[in-house]
Design a protein around this motif. Structure first.
Motif, PDB file in Angstrom:
ATOM      1  N   SER A   1      84.828  81.575   6.107  1.00 10.55           N
ATOM      2  CA  SER A   1      83.846  80.522   6.314  1.00 10.55           C
ATOM      3  C   SER A   1      82.499  80.944   5.747  1.00 10.55           C
ATOM      4  O   SER A   1      82.279  82.115   5.415  1.00 10.55           O
ATOM      5  CB  SER A   1      83.702  80.225   7.808  1.00 10.55           C
ATOM      6  N   TYR A   2      81.595  79.969   5.685  1.00  8.10           N
ATOM      7  CA  TYR A   2      80.265  80.246   5.151  1.00  8.10           C
ATOM      8  C   TYR A   2      79.544  81.284   6.018  1.00  8.10           C
ATOM      9  O   TYR A   2      78.901  82.206   5.501  1.00  8.10           O
ATOM     10  CB  TYR A   2      79.451  78.952   5.092  1.00  8.10           C
ATOM     11  N   SER A   3      79.631  81.121   7.354  1.00  5.56           N
ATOM     12  CA  SER A   3      78.949  82.052   8.257  1.00  5.56           C
ATOM     13  C   SER A   3      79.451  83.480   8.064  1.00  5.56           C
ATOM     14  O   SER A   3      78.665  84.433   8.047  1.00  5.56           O
ATOM     15  CB  SER A   3      79.160  81.620   9.715  1.00  5.56           C
ATOM     16  N   PHE A   4      80.750  83.632   7.926  1.00  3.81           N
ATOM     17  CA  PHE A   4      81.332  84.958   7.714  1.00  3.81           C
ATOM     18  C   PHE A   4      80.798  85.571   6.419  1.00  3.81           C
ATOM     19  O   PHE A   4      80.464  86.762   6.366  1.00  3.81           O
ATOM     20  CB  PHE A   4      82.855  84.864   7.667  1.00  3.81           C
ATOM     21  N   GLN A   5      80.712  84.751   5.363  1.00  2.00           N
ATOM     22  CA  GLN A   5      80.231  85.258   4.081  1.00  2.00           C
ATOM     23  C   GLN A   5      78.778  85.721   4.180  1.00  2.00           C
ATOM     24  O   GLN A   5      78.394  86.753   3.630  1.00  2.00           O
ATOM     25  CB  GLN A   5      80.375  84.171   3.008  1.00  2.00           C
TER      26      GLN A   5
END
Length: 297
Positions: A1-5
């Motif tokens: 996900s974007y947050s993980f990235q």
């Protein structure tokens, strides 16, 4: 996900940065095995973070080397519900170990990812089980403190009434030690928490030979730390004076040290009496110096 990235990239960026004391932020492991204790420590950790730290609420399942995963998961869910109910931001963490001592050592060595490591162990000030008949800390409790510091992590031992209070004054008892530097920083971070935003810090320094030059030097040191505080220097002080001056303060920080594996306050006063008499007080032992007067590289 974007947050993980985003997390992945920022962790990598943090690992490339040159560590500087001014960038120090609390990463807290709060240890408690009962809901009321966790509630108090959750509130304190949210204050100490000052909107810029992280907290994991830890429970060690003792006398079990291999606790069933189901038991661990259920306990983590229960703690997570307590966290949500408190309104604080924290993360539950449950581990199993033969005893708290081994669990503490294991966790301090393994916790974290990359540059993100625990730098504060938050404990409750001991009740009757942590004090011996003479009113001093038991060997077991002192051992927890000593081994935490030995592994490079600061210690905050917190005592409060059942109901925590917020007020207008934070007292910092000061001496020329690494623990005092950490205490001043924690008090400053505390004033960044919304509930303590209007609180004033008093730096109180007992020193029998306090000449005017020392007073001026201390004031300059506090200014260089960029901490807004009133500086008070006392030439005559004992535990009764500490209690008299700080009994109306909403929160009190007291620096401590380790000597021959035992925790002692930094002023040779009766610190158990001090902890008993003051309403909200944190005893702080620093594992390393934080030079807040250093300029960025």
């Amino acid at each position: 996900s974007y947050s993980f990235q985003v997390i992945r990239e920022e962790l990598h960026n943090m690992s490339l940065e040159v560590a500087h004391p001014r960038n120090w932020r609390p990463v807290i492991l709060a240890f408690s095995d009962e809901p009321e204790g966790r509630r108090r420590l959750l509130n304190l950790s949210s204050w100490l973070e000052g909107g810029a730290g992280l907290t994991s609420v830890v429970q060690v399942i003792e006398n079990k080397v291999h606790a069933p995963k189901k038991e661990i998961d259920e306990l983590e869910k229960a703690i997570n519900l307590e966290i949500k109910k408190s309104g604080c931001e924290a993360y539950p963490l449950v581990i199993s170990a033969p005893d708290l001592h081994n669990g503490l050592r294991m966790l301090l060595q393994a916790f974290g990812l990359g540059p993100l490591r625990a730098n504060i162990v938050l404990l409750e000030w001991p009740d009757g089980q942590g004090l011996n008949h003479a009113g001093t800390l038991t060997k077991r409790y002192s051992r927890y403190l000593a081994e935490t510091v030995e592994l490079g992590c600061n210690v905050v031992a917190f005592k409060s009434a059942e109901t925590l209070v917020v007020g207008k004054t934070i007292d910092v008892w000061w001496n020329d030690s690494v623990s005092a530097n950490l205490v001043a920083l924690l008090a400053h971070l505390m004033t960044r928490a919304e509930m303590w935003h209007e609180a004033k810090i008093r730096i109180i320094a007992p020193r029998k030979d306090a000449a005017e030059k020392y007073v001026a030097t201390l004031k300059k040191q506090i200014e260089e730390m960029r901490i807004e505080a009133e500086v008070i220097v006392l030439r005559d002080c004992d535990e009764n004076k500490v209690i008299e001056l700080s009994k109306e303060a909403a929160f009190v920080f007291v620096p401590a040290k380790l000597r021959r594996g035992k925790a002692e306050n930094s002023f040779a006063y009766d610190w158990v009496k001090i902890m008993d008499e003051l309403q909200q007080v944190a005893c702080v032992i620093a594992a390393q110096d934080i030079d807040l007067t250093a300029e960025p590289e």
